[in-house]
Design a protein around this motif. Structure first.
Motif, short mmCIF file in Angstrom:
data_model
loop_
_atom_site.label_atom_id
_atom_site.label_comp_id
_atom_site.label_asym_id
_atom_site.label_seq_id
_atom_site.Cartn_x
_atom_site.Cartn_y
_atom_site.Cartn_z
N ALA A 2 0.84 -1.20 0.00
CA ALA A 2 0.00 0.00 0.00
C ALA A 2 0.87 1.25 0.00
O ALA A 2 1.96 1.26 0.57
N ALA A 3 0.37 2.30 -0.64
CA ALA A 3 1.10 3.57 -0.68
C ALA A 3 1.06 4.21 0.70
O ALA A 3 0.05 4.15 1.39
N PRO A 4 2.17 4.84 1.14
CA PRO A 4 2.16 5.52 2.44
C PRO A 4 1.29 6.77 2.39
O PRO A 4 0.94 7.24 1.30
N SER A 5 0.94 7.30 3.55
CA SER A 5 0.08 8.49 3.59
C SER A 5 0.86 9.77 3.35
O SER A 5 0.30 10.80 3.00
N ALA A 6 2.20 9.71 3.53
CA ALA A 6 3.02 10.92 3.34
C ALA A 6 4.45 10.53 3.01
O ALA A 6 4.90 9.42 3.31
N PHE A 7 5.16 11.45 2.35
CA PHE A 7 6.58 11.32 2.02
C PHE A 7 7.26 12.63 2.34
O PHE A 7 6.65 13.69 2.23
N VAL A 8 8.55 12.59 2.67
CA VAL A 8 9.35 13.81 2.69
C VAL A 8 9.98 13.92 1.31
O VAL A 8 10.77 13.08 0.90
N LEU A 9 9.57 14.95 0.56
CA LEU A 9 10.05 15.15 -0.81
C LEU A 9 10.54 16.59 -0.97
O LEU A 9 10.24 17.46 -0.15
N HIS A 10 11.29 16.83 -2.06
CA HIS A 10 11.78 18.19 -2.31
C HIS A 10 10.72 19.00 -3.05
O HIS A 10 10.19 18.58 -4.07
N CYS A 11 10.40 20.17 -2.48
CA CYS A 11 9.50 21.12 -3.13
C CYS A 11 10.34 22.30 -3.59
O CYS A 11 11.15 22.81 -2.82
N ASP A 12 10.18 22.72 -4.85
CA ASP A 12 10.99 23.81 -5.40
C ASP A 12 10.80 25.12 -4.62
O ASP A 12 11.68 25.96 -4.58
N THR A 13 9.64 25.28 -3.99
CA THR A 13 9.36 26.50 -3.24
C THR A 13 9.82 26.40 -1.79
O THR A 13 10.40 27.34 -1.23
N CYS A 14 9.57 25.23 -1.16
CA CYS A 14 9.76 25.11 0.30
C CYS A 14 10.97 24.29 0.72
O CYS A 14 11.30 24.27 1.90
N GLY A 15 11.60 23.56 -0.19
CA GLY A 15 12.71 22.68 0.20
C GLY A 15 12.20 21.28 0.53
O GLY A 15 11.15 20.86 0.04
N ASP A 16 12.93 20.56 1.39
CA ASP A 16 12.54 19.20 1.76
C ASP A 16 11.51 19.24 2.88
O ASP A 16 11.84 19.53 4.04
N VAL A 17 10.27 18.95 2.54
CA VAL A 17 9.16 18.99 3.51
C VAL A 17 8.23 17.80 3.28
O VAL A 17 8.24 17.20 2.21
N PRO A 18 7.41 17.45 4.29
CA PRO A 18 6.44 16.36 4.08
C PRO A 18 5.42 16.72 3.00
O PRO A 18 4.99 17.86 2.89
N HIS A 19 5.08 15.72 2.20
CA HIS A 19 4.04 15.85 1.17
C HIS A 19 2.97 14.80 1.45
O HIS A 19 3.29 13.64 1.71
N ARG A 20 1.70 15.22 1.41
CA ARG A 20 0.60 14.27 1.61
C ARG A 20 0.32 13.55 0.30
O ARG A 20 0.29 14.16 -0.77
N VAL A 21 0.15 12.24 0.38
CA VAL A 21 -0.16 11.44 -0.82
C VAL A 21 -1.66 11.53 -1.08
O VAL A 21 -2.47 11.15 -0.23
N LEU A 22 -2.03 12.05 -2.27
CA LEU A 22 -3.44 12.15 -2.64
C LEU A 22 -3.89 10.84 -3.29
O LEU A 22 -4.99 10.35 -3.03
N ARG A 23 -3.06 10.30 -4.15
CA ARG A 23 -3.32 8.97 -4.74
C ARG A 23 -2.00 8.46 -5.31
O ARG A 23 -1.09 9.23 -5.60
N GLY A 24 -1.91 7.16 -5.45
CA GLY A 24 -0.68 6.60 -5.99
C GLY A 24 -0.58 5.11 -5.73
O GLY A 24 -1.42 4.52 -5.06
N LYS A 25 0.48 4.52 -6.26
CA LYS A 25 0.70 3.09 -6.08
C LYS A 25 2.19 2.83 -5.89
O LYS A 25 3.04 3.63 -6.30
N VAL A 26 2.48 1.72 -5.24
CA VAL A 26 3.86 1.31 -4.98
C VAL A 26 4.11 0.00 -5.70
O VAL A 26 3.28 -0.91 -5.66
N GLY A 27 5.25 -0.09 -6.39
CA GLY A 27 5.60 -1.32 -7.09
C GLY A 27 7.11 -1.48 -7.15
O GLY A 27 7.84 -0.87 -6.38
N GLY A 28 7.57 -2.31 -8.07
CA GLY A 28 9.01 -2.52 -8.25
C GLY A 28 9.48 -3.78 -7.55
O GLY A 28 8.94 -4.15 -6.50
N ARG A 29 10.49 -4.43 -8.15
CA ARG A 29 11.03 -5.65 -7.55
C ARG A 29 12.34 -5.40 -6.82
O ARG A 29 12.49 -5.72 -5.66
N ASP A 30 13.31 -4.81 -7.50
CA ASP A 30 14.62 -4.57 -6.90
C ASP A 30 14.66 -3.30 -6.06
O ASP A 30 15.54 -3.13 -5.22
#
Length: 200
Positions: A2-30
């Motif tokens: 399941a996708a997490p509810s939030a990530f710390v990501l880089h925002c061009d305006t604010c820098g590295d701050v928490p971002h709320r996940v509105l929708r998304g999916k998680v995948g990948g093997r390696d």
């Protein structure tokens, strides 16, 4: 996954701050790949992102406490640095890294993916030595306590079958005859067994 509810990501305006996940999916093997739409918690910018991070690895861990050692493992990111003296957590237990083995050699620091075995000791409990005068002999006891738990001169300590009153406390630098001392500063406590009156 399941996708997490939030990530710390880089925002061009604010820098590295928490971002709320509105929708998304998680995948990948390696590696863990998240693809979705996020909203910056600071400025409210909504955007689509794709993030990639390596899957965690299990590092063998030997945990020492008193006279026992237990084999287990702990999850790390592969490129996460590990060093001697570092504090880590295993479930609800605080540990301190005491040795790092990489390809049969002891190291002071390494990346998690290089580590063959980690050794650590519990730091959430300490052993307090207590010499207790019982009739005409002195009996050694040990009390387990949290490092920041305090013992006070005049306090009665439960030792299982016996209870003892603390007379004085020796630390590395001095002897305390009144007042309180943290458990992790105590070299030894001294006291005598107290008898409780029983009403008839």
């Amino acid at each position: 996954m399941a996708a997490p509810s939030a990530f710390v990501l880089h925002c061009d305006t604010c820098g590295d701050v928490p971002h709320r996940v509105l929708r998304g999916k998680v995948g990948g093997r390696d590696e863990i790949v998240f693809e979705g739409v996020v909203k910056c918690s600071k400025c409210g910018t909504v955007r689509s992102v794709v993030t990639r991070e390596p899957r965690p690895i299990q590092v063998p861990l030997i945990v020492s406490f008193l006279e026992t050692s237990e084999r287990t493992s702990l999850e790390f990111s592969p490129d996460e640095p590990v060093e001697l003296g570092q504090e880590i957590e295993l479930a609800d237990t605080r540990l301190e890294v005491t040795a790092i083995e990489v390809k049969g050699r002891r190291m002071e620091a390494a990346l998690a993916k290089e580590v063959s075995t980690l050794w650590a000791k519990r730091t959430d409990r300490v052993r307090v030595k207590f010499s207790v005068n019982k009739r005409n002999r002195t009996v050694p006891h040990e009390v387990l306590a949290a490092p920041d738990e305090e013992f006070e001169v005049g306090e009665i300590v439960d030792l299982g079958r016996d209870r003892a009153i603390v007379h004085h406390i020796r630390t590395q630098y001095r002897t305390i005859r009144q007042g309180r001392v943290r458990a992790d500063e105590i070299v030894r406590m001294y006291g005598r067994v107290v008898r409780e009156r029983t009403s008839r």
